[in-house]
Design a protein around this motif. Structure first.
Motif, PDB file in Angstrom:
ATOM      1  N   ARG A 250       0.832  -1.207   0.000  1.00 34.24           N
ATOM      2  CA  ARG A 250       0.000   0.000   0.000  1.00 34.24           C
ATOM      3  C   ARG A 250       0.866   1.257   0.000  1.00 34.24           C
ATOM      4  NH1 ARG A 250      -4.745  -2.054  -1.725  1.00 34.24           N
ATOM      5  NH2 ARG A 250      -5.223  -3.957  -0.561  1.00 34.24           N
ATOM      6  N   ILE A 253       2.457   1.691  -3.516  1.00 35.19           N
ATOM      7  CA  ILE A 253       1.494   2.256  -4.470  1.00 35.19           C
ATOM      8  C   ILE A 253       1.268   3.737  -4.193  1.00 35.19           C
ATOM      9  CG2 ILE A 253      -0.940   2.204  -5.128  1.00 35.19           C
ATOM     10  CD1 ILE A 253      -0.805  -0.874  -4.776  1.00 35.19           C
ATOM     11  N   ARG A 257       2.242   6.686  -6.824  1.00 35.30           N
ATOM     12  CA  ARG A 257       1.193   7.572  -7.319  1.00 35.30           C
ATOM     13  C   ARG A 257       1.519   9.040  -7.019  1.00 35.30           C
ATOM     14  NH1 ARG A 257      -3.630   4.696  -5.967  1.00 35.30           N
ATOM     15  NH2 ARG A 257      -3.644   3.912  -8.094  1.00 35.30           N
ATOM     16  N   GLN A 291      -5.128  -4.196  -9.890  1.00 34.70           N
ATOM     17  CA  GLN A 291      -6.379  -3.541  -9.501  1.00 34.70           C
ATOM     18  C   GLN A 291      -6.220  -2.033  -9.398  1.00 34.70           C
ATOM     19  OE1 GLN A 291      -8.707  -5.509  -6.267  1.00 34.70           O
ATOM     20  NE2 GLN A 291      -8.482  -3.540  -5.240  1.00 34.70           N
ATOM     21  N   GLU A 292      -5.013  -1.603  -8.982  1.00 35.31           N
ATOM     22  CA  GLU A 292      -4.737  -0.171  -8.806  1.00 35.31           C
ATOM     23  C   GLU A 292      -4.174   0.484 -10.071  1.00 35.31           C
ATOM     24  OE1 GLU A 292      -5.437   1.708  -6.197  1.00 35.31           O
ATOM     25  OE2 GLU A 292      -6.316   0.032  -5.084  1.00 35.31           O
TER      26      GLU A 292
END
Length: 503
Positions: A250, A253, A257, A291-292
């Motif tokens: 997490r 990601i 981002r 998924q992300e």
């Protein structure tokens, strides 16, 4: 004084055993030093039930041989003291290598009993090479052979990063070189990078993460800082410091981002897993990343891997894009001692051998040459079909070099034979000149070229011969003339031993 010691340590020609020089003293005093000798370096059994081994270390052997005769008599006085050695010490200080060396290319595949290196030189010059040559070749061939096994366990890239487990800086540097020749895509060792112009790779350790504070938010700050300070490079984030799935992936990601790193990031990006159930974690991470929207984020796996664990991960369907392997390669962990030996096979033109109660220690006598026989088919292209070792210039050697029909017979089962017809095969000699009359004649090849050569040789063996478990054994024989010469010497020795009367 410090510089002098440093120079001695660099001169690998004298990383030797004393008995090489006690024997040399006898050769010198008995007038035998200039008798022409032929020594073979070879191994008897490949480690870990391998079918074969990978050659690495020949360039370092050439360099080592060139360093003979570069030390002052005072150096030899340290281990050969006394007036009785004075003349011999003077001789050693200027004793350059004047002979010939024939060797397999680095990256070549060698089978048991085949000469990997052949030394043809005055007896004392050839004898003192034994220990340093074996030191170099046994280390590098152990690492290269293991690296080849690991790389054959997967079609995905394998990185070598075992320097911290290697048996010293020299072993780490040249072990990384051997691993690259045998198939590894990269190494973490920066000395190998500098010496061989092969780019090193590396990202971060767990201590990097914890240095930003032992908190989940500290992990996030560590990732962001790494991206900010390495933008424009490949970015691999280590995500298992605290909890891989609950925070590591997490935070990775989140950092990607926030810093604008995504599938359009040209240098490439990814995560690394270094603990836990790698099959499960890699699948879960792949699911979350996709998924992300991070579909091109690569997953690297480390953690005491070897060819068996990698094979198992592949069978389980792990979503791993590349592997990092440390001690299994750097120390050839499962078989750390490679079995090359260095044996006299000819002296003053006469073939000799070592006979032993152990059958496996019986050696092939005489000045030899090994040929690799190749057949070409419409579907598979060039395929290696057999190796045969001959006495140089014997009848089989002449037939092969003139392209005539010939038959080879199994040394241990004389009813098994294989015929190669004229016009239906090609060949190449495995041992080629690398030193002639004391001077290097081998071309200088880059590490990339050696690696490519190994891959080209490997591709010409059948898949059954390349497999890790119970490989199909490739045909390796000796010529009838070599077989007959060996049996002639053995039978004569047996007769002499049986008739020997010590009274």
């Amino acid at each position: 004084m410090i510089l002098s010691i440093f120079y001695i340590m660099l001169n690998t020609a004298y990383c030797s055993d004393k008995y090489q020089y006690t024997m040399g003293k006898s050769f010198y005093d008995c007038g035998m030093k200039d008798q022409m000798a032929v020594f073979n370096l070879f191994y008897r059994t490949a480690p870990e039930h391998n079918n074969w081994a990978v050659v690495s270390g020949v360039d370092e052997v050439i360099e080592m041989i060139g360093n003979l005769g570069n030390m002052e008599p005072e150096f030899f006085e340290k281990f050969l003291p006394g007036e009785e050695y004075a003349e011999f010490r003077g001789y050693l200080s200027s004793m350059k290598f004047t002979g010939n060396v024939y060797a397999m290319k680095e990256g070549e595949i060698a089978f048991p009993s085949q000469p990997v290196i052949i030394v043809e030189a005055p007896l004392i010059e050839a004898q003192v090479l034994e220990t340093p040559m074996l030191c170099i070749m046994n280390h590098q061939m152990a690492v290269a052979t293991k690296a080849s096994r690991v790389c054959r366990a997967t079609k995905k890239p394998v990185s070598e990063f075992g320097s911290r487990r290697a048996h010293g800086p020299w072993a780490a540097t040249y072990g990384a070189k051997a691993a690259i020749i045998a198939g590894c895509g990269s190494t973490s060792n920066i000395l190998t990078d500098v010496m061989f112009s092969y780019p090193s790779s590396g990202t971060m350790a767990h201590s990097y993460i914890t240095s930003f504070g032992c908190t989940v938010e500290g992990e996030h700050r560590a990732f962001k800082a790494y991206i900010q300070t390495h933008r424009g490079e490949g970015l691999i984030l280590l995500i298992d410091t605290y909890d891989t799935l609950k925070c590591g992936i997490r935070n990775a990601i989140r950092a990607f981002r926030e810093e604008g790193i995504g599938d359009d990031y040209a240098p490439g990006y990814g995560i690394r897993l270094d603990s836990g159930d790698l099959a499960y974690l890699s699948n879960e991470c792949r699911r979350i990343l996709d998924q992300e929207g991070f579909t091109k984020c690569r997953i690297f796996a480390t953690n005491s891997l070897d060819e068996y664990l990698i094979t198992d991960l592949e069978i389980q369907g792990a979503k791993i894009d590349a592997y990092g392997v440390g001690d299994a390669i750097a120390t050839s962990k499962a078989a750390p001692c490679f079995g090359n030996v260095y044996k006299l096979v000819q002296i003053d033109g006469q073939a000799v051998l070592k006979r032993s109660e152990d059958k496996i220690k019986l050696i092939n006598p005489g000045f030899q040459q090994t040929y690799r026989i190749i057949k070409e088919g419409p579907e598979k292209g060039q395929v290696h079909k057999a190796d045969v070792t001959c006495l140089r210039g014997d009848r089989l050697s002449a037939a092969i070099e003139s392209g005539k029909t010939f038959t080879i017979t199994d040394e241990y089962d004389r009813y098994k034979s294989k015929t190669f017809n004229e016009g239906e095969y090609s060949f190449y000699p495995l041992q080629v000149p690398v030193i002639l009359n004391g001077e290097r004649c081998a071309p200088v090849r880059s590490l990339q070229e050696k690696k490519a050569y190994h891959q080209s040789v490997l591709n010409r063996f059948s898949p059954s011969e390349r497999r890790l478990i119970n490989p199909h054994y490739y045909k390796v024989d000796i010529s009838d003339d070599l077989y007959n010469k060996k049996m002639e010497i053995i039978n004569r020795l047996v007769k002499e031993i049986n008739e020997f009367n010590h009274d």
